[in-house]
Design an enzyme around this catalytic site. Structure first.
Site, PDB file in Angstrom:
ATOM      1  N   LYS A  51       0.491  -1.233   0.127  1.00  0.00           N
ATOM      2  CA  LYS A  51       0.158   0.343  -0.070  1.00  0.00           C
ATOM      3  C   LYS A  51       0.768   1.503   0.206  1.00  0.00           C
ATOM      4  CE  LYS A  51      -4.455  -0.958   0.565  1.00  0.00           C
ATOM      5  NZ  LYS A  51      -4.948  -2.611   0.649  1.00  0.00           N
ATOM      6  N   SER A 301       1.529  -9.475  -0.181  1.00  0.00           N
ATOM      7  CA  SER A 301       0.557  -8.274  -0.949  1.00  0.00           C
ATOM      8  C   SER A 301       0.684  -7.728   0.751  1.00  0.00           C
ATOM      9  CB  SER A 301      -0.561  -8.274  -1.055  1.00  0.00           C
ATOM     10  OG  SER A 301      -1.685  -8.873  -0.159  1.00  0.00           O
TER      11      SER A 301
HETATM   12  C1  LIG Z   1      -5.028  -3.386   0.176  1.00  0.00           C
HETATM   13  C2  LIG Z   1      -4.749  -5.304   0.662  1.00  0.00           C
HETATM   14  C3  LIG Z   1      -5.233  -5.902  -0.406  1.00  0.00           C
HETATM   15  C4  LIG Z   1      -5.701  -5.479  -1.461  1.00  0.00           C
HETATM   16  O1  LIG Z   1      -6.022  -4.972  -2.922  1.00  0.00           O
HETATM   17  P1  LIG Z   1      -6.504  -4.026  -3.435  1.00  0.00           P
HETATM   18  O2  LIG Z   1      -5.874  -2.584  -4.334  1.00  0.00           O
HETATM   19  O3  LIG Z   1      -7.870  -3.819  -2.330  1.00  0.00           O
HETATM   20  O4  LIG Z   1      -6.993  -4.778  -4.121  1.00  0.00           O
HETATM   21  C5  LIG Z   1      -4.095  -7.411  -0.301  1.00  0.00           C
HETATM   22  N1  LIG Z   1      -3.152  -7.352   0.566  1.00  0.00           N
HETATM   23  C6  LIG Z   1      -3.416  -6.706   1.468  1.00  0.00           C
HETATM   24  C7  LIG Z   1      -1.782  -7.329   2.509  1.00  0.00           C
HETATM   25  C8  LIG Z   1      -3.680  -5.391   1.655  1.00  0.00           C
HETATM   26  O5  LIG Z   1      -3.192  -4.141   1.967  1.00  0.00           O
END
Ligand SMILES: *Cc1c(COP(=O)(O)O)cnc(C)c1O
Length: 312
Positions: A51, A301
């Site tokens: 993010k 992510s």
């Molecule tokens: C925000 C987030 C997502 C999803 O991302 P989007 O852009 O909302 O699809 C996935 N994994 C983590 C760890 C996140 O913080």
């Protein structure tokens, strides 16, 4: 729609702030998935998730355009990211959080000198408050996904994957509001269109799956999936058309599968990842991708796991 050029611009603008995260491998994971597995490790990113990429691009742009204050509505990774980059740039930030936000997340925001305002328990309450605060003080509201700068920033993950893994066949990406996957799709499909991109959602947070099926943005009622970064009720107006245009496949994983994938990565790879990241690995582990002996990049992510909740 964003373009490849937007992502290149984002990469330049955020390069002094973010890490180029490593690709981790594990023989045990590859053998259980029956594919060569490569983990794009955004859990090792600044603030513990990808993010920070979109947030850095958007906040820097806002400051260049004259903003002296920013707000966000999030108790999670987006809130931490906005607080972190605002602190670095010396711009005050207010993060509007739910009244029931966990202490560990609030502490992280405080550590980055973000001001915290509690407001209700739903995003329907938080969003207008964050926008109202920004409007009052000549500031800018930083959205979590449905914004061209955010999407382009997240797309730099896709650019890095292509650079780091020359012969990647499939990229697997978790889907919340779709900022991450729309950026990655743009980066990959406009460079190497033969590379497959597969999205993953929890079975009980399947709003993008339903939207694709219906051919129109469809929302779901609130969900309690353990993948708390994927609890958005519908895809974004800007992200969804890109998903519709480019996504090769979308698969669903159960809550148990998410938990099992997370424990496997903890035990065998010694990596702390959060449930929202584990969905991509679960899709590979439980053979939902429909491929074998391929080079698969899973986007891990984030790693902001509330360790006190482990095993409960
Ligand atoms: C925000 C987030 C997502 C999803 O991302 P989007 O852009 O909302 O699809 C996935 N994994 C983590 C760890 C996140 O913080």
């Amino acid at each position: 729609m964003i373009t490849l050029k937007n992502i290149h611009q984002a990469a330049v603008q955020i390069s002094d702030t973010i890490n180029e995260t490593p690709i981790l491998t594990s023989t045990a994971l590859s053998s259980i998935c029956r594919n060569n597995m490569f983990l794009k490790s955004e859990h090792l990113q600044k603030t513990g998730s990808f993010k920070i990429r979109g947030a850095t691009h958007k906040v820097k742009q806002a400051v260049q355009d004259g903003a002296t204050y920013v707000t966000a509505a999030s108790s999670g990774n987006h809130g931490q990211a906005v607080a972190y980059i605002s602190d670095i740039l010396g711009v005050p930030a207010t993060i509007v959080v739910p009244e029931d936000a966990t202490a560990s997340k609030l502490n992280a925001i405080r550590d980055y000198n973000g001001e915290i305002e509690e407001c209700g328990t739903t995003s329907a309450e938080r969003l207008p408050r964050a926008k109202e605060l920004a409007a009052k003080k000549n500031g800018v509201f930083i959205p979590p996904y449905d914004d061209p700068y955010i999407m382009a920033g997240q797309g730099t993950v896709g650019m890095e994957i292509l650079k780091q893994l020359d012969d990647v066949d499939v990229v697997v990406v978790p889907i919340g509001g779709g900022g991450l996957i729309s950026g990655i799709l743009t980066a990959i499909k406009e460079t190497k269109p033969h590379v497959k991109v597969i999205g993953v959602e929890p079975e009980i947070a399947n709003d993008t799956h339903l939207s694709l099926e219906n051919g129109i943005i469809t929302s779901i009622p609130g969900t309690s999936t353990i993948a708390d970064g994927l609890r958005t009720s519908q895809p974004g107006d800007l992200t969804f058309p890109i998903v519709q245009k480019y996504l090769d496949d979308l698969v669903l994983v159960s809550e148990t599968e998410i938990q099992q994938a997370l424990f496997f990565i903890l035990e065998r790879m010694k990596q702390v990842i959060e449930p929202s990241s584990a969905v991509a690995i679960a899709a590979a582990m439980f053979e939902k991708l429909g491929v074998q002996e391929k080079n698969i990049a899973c986007v891990v992510s984030g790693g902001n796991l509330d360790v006190r909740k482990l095993g409960t």
